[in-house]
Design a protein around this motif. Structure first.
Motif, PDB file in Angstrom:
ATOM      1  N   GLY A 355     -21.583   6.033 -16.047  1.00 14.91           N
ATOM      2  CA  GLY A 355     -21.923   7.316 -15.434  1.00 14.91           C
ATOM      3  C   GLY A 355     -21.268   8.512 -16.086  1.00 14.91           C
ATOM      4  N   ALA A 356     -20.031   8.342 -16.566  1.00 20.14           N
ATOM      5  CA  ALA A 356     -19.303   9.468 -17.151  1.00 20.14           C
ATOM      6  C   ALA A 356     -19.993   9.934 -18.429  1.00 20.14           C
ATOM      7  CB  ALA A 356     -17.861   9.058 -17.443  1.00 20.14           C
ATOM      8  N   GLY A 357     -20.238  11.262 -18.527  1.00 18.97           N
ATOM      9  CA  GLY A 357     -20.807  11.835 -19.738  1.00 18.97           C
ATOM     10  C   GLY A 357     -22.309  11.760 -19.853  1.00 18.97           C
ATOM     11  N   LEU A 358     -22.986  11.172 -18.875  1.00 18.55           N
ATOM     12  CA  LEU A 358     -24.443  11.081 -18.933  1.00 18.55           C
ATOM     13  C   LEU A 358     -25.081  12.438 -18.623  1.00 18.55           C
ATOM     14  CD1 LEU A 358     -25.262   7.767 -17.001  1.00 18.55           C
ATOM     15  CD2 LEU A 358     -25.559   8.175 -19.449  1.00 18.55           C
ATOM     16  N   PRO A 359     -26.282  12.692 -19.144  1.00 22.27           N
ATOM     17  CA  PRO A 359     -27.043  13.869 -18.706  1.00 22.27           C
ATOM     18  C   PRO A 359     -27.290  13.793 -17.203  1.00 22.27           C
ATOM     19  CG  PRO A 359     -28.035  12.878 -20.647  1.00 22.27           C
ATOM     20  CD  PRO A 359     -26.991  11.920 -20.175  1.00 22.27           C
ATOM     21  N   PRO A 360     -27.428  14.938 -16.525  1.00 27.26           N
ATOM     22  CA  PRO A 360     -27.589  14.935 -15.067  1.00 27.26           C
ATOM     23  C   PRO A 360     -28.712  14.039 -14.566  1.00 27.26           C
ATOM     24  CG  PRO A 360     -27.209  17.163 -15.848  1.00 27.26           C
ATOM     25  CD  PRO A 360     -27.354  16.306 -17.068  1.00 27.26           C
ATOM     26  N   ALA A 361     -29.859  14.037 -15.248  1.00 24.68           N
ATOM     27  CA  ALA A 361     -30.996  13.245 -14.774  1.00 24.68           C
ATOM     28  C   ALA A 361     -30.666  11.763 -14.739  1.00 24.68           C
ATOM     29  CB  ALA A 361     -32.213  13.493 -15.669  1.00 24.68           C
ATOM     30  N   GLN A 362     -29.965  11.285 -15.775  1.00 22.47           N
ATOM     31  CA  GLN A 362     -29.614   9.871 -15.808  1.00 22.47           C
ATOM     32  C   GLN A 362     -28.468   9.551 -14.842  1.00 22.47           C
ATOM     33  OE1 GLN A 362     -29.892  10.263 -20.374  1.00 22.47           O
ATOM     34  NE2 GLN A 362     -29.736   8.082 -20.026  1.00 22.47           N
ATOM     35  N   GLN A 363     -27.504  10.457 -14.758  1.00 22.21           N
ATOM     36  CA  GLN A 363     -26.377  10.239 -13.848  1.00 22.21           C
ATOM     37  C   GLN A 363     -26.826  10.236 -12.391  1.00 22.21           C
ATOM     38  OE1 GLN A 363     -22.753  12.922 -12.939  1.00 22.21           O
ATOM     39  NE2 GLN A 363     -22.159  11.847 -14.817  1.00 22.21           N
ATOM     40  N   SER A 364     -27.953  10.864 -12.119  1.00 24.08           N
ATOM     41  CA  SER A 364     -28.453  10.923 -10.741  1.00 24.08           C
ATOM     42  C   SER A 364     -28.686   9.537 -10.149  1.00 24.08           C
ATOM     43  CB  SER A 364     -29.756  11.721 -10.686  1.00 24.08           C
ATOM     44  OG  SER A 364     -30.818  11.019 -11.338  1.00 24.08           O
ATOM     45  N   LEU A 365     -28.957   8.544 -11.002  1.00 21.16           N
ATOM     46  CA  LEU A 365     -29.202   7.191 -10.495  1.00 21.16           C
ATOM     47  C   LEU A 365     -27.946   6.611  -9.843  1.00 21.16           C
ATOM     48  CD1 LEU A 365     -31.767   7.581 -12.244  1.00 21.16           C
ATOM     49  CD2 LEU A 365     -31.563   5.179 -12.896  1.00 21.16           C
ATOM     50  N   TRP A 366     -26.779   6.919 -10.422  1.00 21.97           N
ATOM     51  CA  TRP A 366     -25.522   6.440  -9.822  1.00 21.97           C
ATOM     52  C   TRP A 366     -25.282   7.102  -8.469  1.00 21.97           C
ATOM     53  CZ3 TRP A 366     -23.448   2.170 -11.277  1.00 21.97           C
ATOM     54  CH2 TRP A 366     -23.498   1.750 -12.614  1.00 21.97           C
ATOM     55  N   TRP A 367     -25.522   8.412  -8.393  1.00 21.33           N
ATOM     56  CA  TRP A 367     -25.283   9.124  -7.128  1.00 21.33           C
ATOM     57  C   TRP A 367     -26.325   8.747  -6.090  1.00 21.33           C
ATOM     58  CZ3 TRP A 367     -20.646   9.914  -7.738  1.00 21.33           C
ATOM     59  CH2 TRP A 367     -20.109  10.442  -8.902  1.00 21.33           C
ATOM     60  N   ALA A 368     -27.542   8.468  -6.528  1.00 20.96           N
ATOM     61  CA  ALA A 368     -28.566   8.001  -5.588  1.00 20.96           C
ATOM     62  C   ALA A 368     -28.185   6.646  -5.010  1.00 20.96           C
ATOM     63  CB  ALA A 368     -29.922   7.917  -6.298  1.00 20.96           C
ATOM     64  N   LEU A 369     -27.608   5.784  -5.852  1.00 19.77           N
ATOM     65  CA  LEU A 369     -27.161   4.475  -5.372  1.00 19.77           C
ATOM     66  C   LEU A 369     -26.059   4.632  -4.332  1.00 19.77           C
ATOM     67  CD1 LEU A 369     -27.114   1.370  -5.545  1.00 19.77           C
ATOM     68  CD2 LEU A 369     -25.517   1.589  -7.474  1.00 19.77           C
ATOM     69  N   ALA A 370     -25.088   5.508  -4.607  1.00 19.80           N
ATOM     70  CA  ALA A 370     -23.990   5.720  -3.659  1.00 19.80           C
ATOM     71  C   ALA A 370     -24.502   6.294  -2.340  1.00 19.80           C
ATOM     72  CB  ALA A 370     -22.949   6.653  -4.277  1.00 19.80           C
ATOM     73  N   LEU A 371     -25.343   7.324  -2.416  1.00 18.36           N
ATOM     74  CA  LEU A 371     -25.870   7.948  -1.198  1.00 18.36           C
ATOM     75  C   LEU A 371     -26.719   6.964  -0.394  1.00 18.36           C
ATOM     76  CD1 LEU A 371     -26.859  11.455  -2.615  1.00 18.36           C
ATOM     77  CD2 LEU A 371     -25.107  11.027  -0.876  1.00 18.36           C
ATOM     78  N   GLY A 372     -27.607   6.256  -1.072  1.00 17.29           N
ATOM     79  CA  GLY A 372     -28.484   5.326  -0.365  1.00 17.29           C
ATOM     80  C   GLY A 372     -27.729   4.202   0.304  1.00 17.29           C
ATOM     81  N   ALA A 373     -26.762   3.617  -0.416  1.00 12.84           N
ATOM     82  CA  ALA A 373     -26.014   2.485   0.136  1.00 12.84           C
ATOM     83  C   ALA A 373     -25.082   2.922   1.258  1.00 12.84           C
ATOM     84  CB  ALA A 373     -25.220   1.804  -0.971  1.00 12.84           C
ATOM     85  N   ASP A 374     -24.366   4.039   1.062  1.00 15.02           N
ATOM     86  CA  ASP A 374     -23.411   4.490   2.079  1.00 15.02           C
ATOM     87  C   ASP A 374     -24.119   4.950   3.348  1.00 15.02           C
ATOM     88  OD1 ASP A 374     -21.454   3.967   0.248  1.00 15.02           O
ATOM     89  OD2 ASP A 374     -21.107   6.044  -0.319  1.00 15.02           O
ATOM     90  N   LEU A 375     -25.148   5.758   3.190  1.00 13.18           N
ATOM     91  CA  LEU A 375     -25.862   6.282   4.363  1.00 13.18           C
ATOM     92  C   LEU A 375     -26.786   5.229   4.968  1.00 13.18           C
ATOM     93  CD1 LEU A 375     -26.728   9.821   2.961  1.00 13.18           C
ATOM     94  CD2 LEU A 375     -24.840   9.201   4.490  1.00 13.18           C
ATOM     95  N   GLY A 376     -27.338   4.349   4.136  1.00 12.26           N
ATOM     96  CA  GLY A 376     -28.183   3.280   4.646  1.00 12.26           C
ATOM     97  C   GLY A 376     -27.411   2.306   5.512  1.00 12.26           C
ATOM     98  N   GLY A 377     -26.091   2.238   5.313  1.00  5.69           N
ATOM     99  CA  GLY A 377     -25.261   1.384   6.146  1.00  5.69           C
ATOM    100  C   GLY A 377     -25.303   1.755   7.614  1.00  5.69           C
ATOM    101  N   ASN A 378     -25.745   2.976   7.916  1.00  6.51           N
ATOM    102  CA  ASN A 378     -25.846   3.410   9.316  1.00  6.51           C
ATOM    103  C   ASN A 378     -27.051   2.813  10.040  1.00  6.51           C
ATOM    104  OD1 ASN A 378     -23.604   5.034   9.840  1.00  6.51           O
ATOM    105  ND2 ASN A 378     -24.539   6.842   8.901  1.00  6.51           N
ATOM    106  N   ALA A 379     -27.960   2.204   9.320  1.00  5.88           N
ATOM    107  CA  ALA A 379     -29.238   1.796   9.909  1.00  5.88           C
ATOM    108  C   ALA A 379     -29.093   0.702  10.962  1.00  5.88           C
ATOM    109  CB  ALA A 379     -30.212   1.349   8.817  1.00  5.88           C
ATOM    110  N   THR A 380     -28.210  -0.274  10.718  1.00  2.00           N
ATOM    111  CA  THR A 380     -28.073  -1.391  11.655  1.00  2.00           C
ATOM    112  C   THR A 380     -26.602  -1.681  11.919  1.00  2.00           C
ATOM    113  OG1 THR A 380     -27.952  -3.157   9.997  1.00  2.00           O
ATOM    114  CG2 THR A 380     -30.157  -2.431  10.665  1.00  2.00           C
ATOM    115  N   ALA A 381     -26.361  -2.542  12.893  1.00  6.65           N
ATOM    116  CA  ALA A 381     -24.992  -2.877  13.286  1.00  6.65           C
ATOM    117  C   ALA A 381     -24.251  -3.657  12.215  1.00  6.65           C
ATOM    118  CB  ALA A 381     -25.003  -3.669  14.595  1.00  6.65           C
ATOM    119  N   ILE A 382     -24.965  -4.270  11.257  1.00  6.72           N
ATOM    120  CA  ILE A 382     -24.294  -5.040  10.211  1.00  6.72           C
ATOM    121  C   ILE A 382     -24.462  -4.393   8.842  1.00  6.72           C
ATOM    122  CG2 ILE A 382     -24.536  -7.212  11.468  1.00  6.72           C
ATOM    123  CD1 ILE A 382     -26.773  -7.973   9.490  1.00  6.72           C
ATOM    124  N   GLY A 383     -24.940  -3.156   8.802  1.00  6.03           N
ATOM    125  CA  GLY A 383     -25.188  -2.495   7.528  1.00  6.03           C
ATOM    126  C   GLY A 383     -23.932  -2.051   6.810  1.00  6.03           C
ATOM    127  N   ALA A 384     -22.845  -1.816   7.556  1.00  4.82           N
ATOM    128  CA  ALA A 384     -21.595  -1.358   6.957  1.00  4.82           C
ATOM    129  C   ALA A 384     -20.419  -1.982   7.703  1.00  4.82           C
ATOM    130  CB  ALA A 384     -21.504   0.170   7.004  1.00  4.82           C
TER     131      ALA A 384
END
Length: 433
Positions: A355-384
């Motif tokens: 992730g370090a040093g990547l152009p913003p468009a490519q680095q966005s995949l790492w941040w999308a993974l973090a946001l999706g996984a962290d916030l998706g954990g709220n969906a169910t009682a066993i998500g996080a």
């Protein structure tokens, strides 16, 4: 798909249905499902006990155990009663004001510590506060679990999936702070509005109980000031250990266990007192869940799903980022977000590199993974992990939160927060570059 993969999916799906139905104790289901994974030959002893990819995540288990012991010793000082009365008085004993205050405290603390540690500290305060004011604690506990997952998204140490992503992508604490903290501030404001719509507008204010709480003197609740001073030093050192992980290279689980040992030595309490707050059922549930998900990893089920997603992406980074954001939110609600991210991180690495040093468009995949996984954990009682801990504490205190009660609210919160993240990812990484 191989025979072992099909069998693993059948066992996991059956266990998930039983957990969701709540007709069988969830710990028994998780351990039974883990046993079946071993019996059908998907995993073996080495996979269960010694593999970082497919086994029990001992870092999570011992982090929880250590913090539970610390909380058990802290409880003896009366500090939770002190904080409960302080919070109630600052909110003028108005139910939703108290909820909003606890949401903010939980979110900020989760960013500085980690979300599991935070809910272990905040939940006892909440139960005492609700008992004083004759309020139903379940809405407060639900709000805190979800706030911890939102707040923990902001930093490298706030949520375990972020630690995995940082390690694989070579991202720093400041990288997470700069890229994720701004949207987390927005999400926290959105969540406060959601909390009012979901729970706050139905809360009832009791003037008599409020007056009795306002008349209390918080300092009088401190039962052992000397022990409290010692425990605050221990807790401070534990938090420092969490924050300096990159320098000391001490795992959070080791820091927590060292803190637990120091707490026991300094308090000289009998074992039944400081072990009272250990959620043994929750720890066993985690162990069983890790084994079942590890079996899916070993059989190649999760990697096959992730590979299908990444193969459809190509060089189209905006659809890729949004696909990972949405897909991670869905899958993290079904499978605990820790093993999910452990599986997806290598695939994102193969797709765009560190992730370090990547152009913003490519680095966005790492941040999308973090946001999706962290916030998706709220969906169910066993998500996080924080969700499992909160529901375990609630059950032990005779305020059970059913799988569907959590999911009914969690799906709403997840859908709204992920929807807010979509324009953020687009504007931040593809418009303003």
């Amino acid at each position: 798909m191989t025979v072992s993969a099909v069998l693993a999916v059948v066992v996991f799906a059956g266990a998930y249905v039983l957990i969701a139905s709540e007709k069988v104790n969830r710990t028994a289901v998780a351990l039974g499902g883990a046993a079946l994974m071993v019996l059908i030959g998907v995993v073996r002893g080495g996979d269960v006990f010694f593999s970082e990819e497919t086994g029990v995540d001992w870092n999570v288990i011992f982090l929880l155990l250590g913090m539970m012991v610390i909380v058990g010793v802290l409880r003896q000082t009366g500090v939770f009663e002190f904080v409960a009365i302080w919070a109630a008085q600052r909110a003028r004993a108005r139910p939703f004001r108290m909820m909003a205050l606890l949401i903010v405290i939980t979110a900020v603390a989760s960013a500085l510590l980690d979300n599991v540690t935070t809910v272990l500290l905040v939940a006892p305060v909440t139960l005492l506060l609700c008992d004083r004011l004759a309020l139903a604690p379940v809405p407060f506990l639900l709000a805190e679990a979800m706030a911890s997952n939102i707040g923990g998204t902001a930093t490298l140490i706030g949520d375990p999936p972020n630690i995995i992503i940082a390690s694989r992508a070579g991202l720093t604490f400041n990288d997470f702070l700069v890229n994720l903290a701004p949207i987390v501030v927005v999400l926290l404001g959105v969540f406060l509005a959601l909390a009012w719509l979901l729970w706050g507008r139905r809360m009832v204010y009791d003037p008599e109980r409020a007056a009795s709480v306002m008349a209390l003197t918080p300092r009088e609740t401190i039962a052992d000031a000397r022990l409290l001073r010692r425990m605050l030093v221990v807790l401070g050192l534990v938090l420092l250990g969490f924050l300096t992980h990159n320098l000391t290279h001490l795992e959070p689980s080791l820091v927590a266990l060292l803190g637990a040992g120091a707490s026991v030595l300094l308090s000289r309490l009998p074992s039944d007192e400081y072990l009272e707050d250990v959620e043994w059922e929750t720890l066993l549930f985690f162990a069983g869940l890790f084994v079942m998900v590890g079996a899916l990893v070993k059989a190649g089920v999760i990697s096959e799903l992730a590979s299908s997603l990444t193969s459809a992406i190509g060089d189209n980074y905006l659809p890729a980022a949004l696909g990972i954001l949405g897909g991670s939110a869905v899958l993290s609600g079904i499978v605990d977000n820790i093993p999910y991210v452990a599986t997806m991180a290598p695939l994102v690495h193969d797709l765009v590199g560190p992730g370090a040093g990547l152009p913003p468009a490519q680095q966005s995949l790492w941040w999308a993974l973090a946001l999706g996984a962290d916030l998706g954990g709220n969906a169910t009682a066993i998500g996080a992990s924080a969700n499992v801990v909160i529901t375990g504490i609630a059950r032990r205190n005779d305020h059970p939160i059913s799988f569907w009660t959590f999911t009914r609210y969690g799906l709403v919160v997840t859908a709204v927060t992920i929807a807010v993240c979509i324009p953020y990812v687009w504007i931040r990484y593809f418009v303003v570059t």
